[in-house]
Design a protein around this motif. Structure first.
Motif, PDB file in Angstrom:
ATOM      1  N   GLY A 251      14.678   4.363  -4.582  1.00 33.73           N
ATOM      2  CA  GLY A 251      14.315   2.952  -4.735  1.00 33.73           C
ATOM      3  C   GLY A 251      14.432   2.551  -6.185  1.00 33.73           C
ATOM      4  N   LEU A 252      14.935   1.348  -6.414  1.00 32.18           N
ATOM      5  CA  LEU A 252      15.113   0.843  -7.768  1.00 32.18           C
ATOM      6  C   LEU A 252      14.730  -0.622  -7.792  1.00 32.18           C
TER       7      LEU A 252
ATOM      8  N   SER B  59       2.263   7.201   6.745  1.00 33.79           N
ATOM      9  CA  SER B  59       2.653   6.467   5.539  1.00 33.79           C
ATOM     10  C   SER B  59       1.937   7.017   4.309  1.00 33.79           C
ATOM     11  N   LEU B  60       2.566   6.827   3.178  1.00 33.11           N
ATOM     12  CA  LEU B  60       1.962   7.124   1.877  1.00 33.11           C
ATOM     13  C   LEU B  60       2.398   6.051   0.898  1.00 33.11           C
ATOM     14  N   ARG B  61       1.564   5.789  -0.091  1.00 34.87           N
ATOM     15  CA  ARG B  61       1.956   4.898  -1.176  1.00 34.87           C
ATOM     16  C   ARG B  61       1.824   5.644  -2.494  1.00 34.87           C
TER      17      ARG B  61
ATOM     18  N   THR C 143       9.600   0.889   0.421  1.00 34.43           N
ATOM     19  CA  THR C 143       9.610  -0.366  -0.324  1.00 34.43           C
ATOM     20  C   THR C 143       9.117  -0.122  -1.739  1.00 34.43           C
ATOM     21  N   ILE C 144       9.934  -0.518  -2.711  1.00 34.28           N
ATOM     22  CA  ILE C 144       9.544  -0.399  -4.109  1.00 34.28           C
ATOM     23  C   ILE C 144       9.026  -1.753  -4.576  1.00 34.28           C
ATOM     24  N   SER C 145       7.954  -1.719  -5.365  1.00 34.25           N
ATOM     25  CA  SER C 145       7.383  -2.959  -5.880  1.00 34.25           C
ATOM     26  C   SER C 145       6.681  -2.658  -7.192  1.00 34.25           C
TER      27      SER C 145
ATOM     28  N   ASN D  88       0.993  -2.906 -15.076  1.00 31.18           N
ATOM     29  CA  ASN D  88       2.043  -1.982 -15.534  1.00 31.18           C
ATOM     30  C   ASN D  88       2.214  -0.829 -14.547  1.00 31.18           C
ATOM     31  N   THR D  89       2.220  -1.162 -13.274  1.00 33.87           N
ATOM     32  CA  THR D  89       2.260  -0.134 -12.238  1.00 33.87           C
ATOM     33  C   THR D  89       3.415  -0.375 -11.285  1.00 33.87           C
ATOM     34  N   LEU D  90       4.111   0.704 -10.979  1.00 37.39           N
ATOM     35  CA  LEU D  90       5.203   0.714 -10.022  1.00 37.39           C
ATOM     36  C   LEU D  90       4.718   1.414  -8.767  1.00 37.39           C
ATOM     37  N   TYR D  91       5.120   0.904  -7.605  1.00 36.40           N
ATOM     38  CA  TYR D  91       4.706   1.482  -6.338  1.00 36.40           C
ATOM     39  C   TYR D  91       5.906   1.881  -5.488  1.00 36.40           C
TER      40      TYR D  91
END
Length: 128
Positions: A49-50, A17-19, A68-70, A76-79
């Protein structure tokens, strides 16, 4: 102007896995439509992912159930959490933003030209 900076890429073995993270700065507000795209050598850029400002998400079949997008609005961070990585996931991953999610979310994953704001990308390499 909106600036996007990705991090978290690297080289991993298949199954790992990676994030990925994307920090937004500048003229950022929660109404943005945020997405992750990837581009492998010789291939077109594709959305993986959107997420809308209301929290709705969309994924292509190729990553659904694995990615999984979150977002963390306070930071102010997108993962992008990527599990069960496969060699075919090897690509440069980009964070992108648009002023709004205009149109069907599934279609936006195939429309990188609809996103005017891009980060510099982070490389993900998955070995078998």
């Amino acid at each position: 102007n909106l600036q996007l900076v990705e991090s978290g890429g690297g080289s991993v073995e298949a199954g790992r896995s990676l994030r990925l993270s994307c920090v937004a700065s500048g003229e950022f507000y929660r109404g943005y439509c945020m997405a992750w795209f990837r581009q492998a050598p010789g291939k077109e850029r594709e959305g993986v992912g959107l997420i809308t400002h209301s929290g709705s998400t969309e994924y292509p079949t190729s990553v659904k159930g694995r990615f999984t997008i979150s977002e963390d609005s306070a930071k102010n961070t997108l993962y992008l959490q990527m599990n069960g990585l496969k060699p075919e996931d090897t690509a440069k991953y980009y964070c992108a933003a648009a002023d709004m999610c205009g149109g069907p979310l599934r279609s936006l994953l195939n429309a990188p030209a609809d996103f005017p704001y891009w980060g510099q990308g982070t490389l993900v390499t998955v070995s078998s």
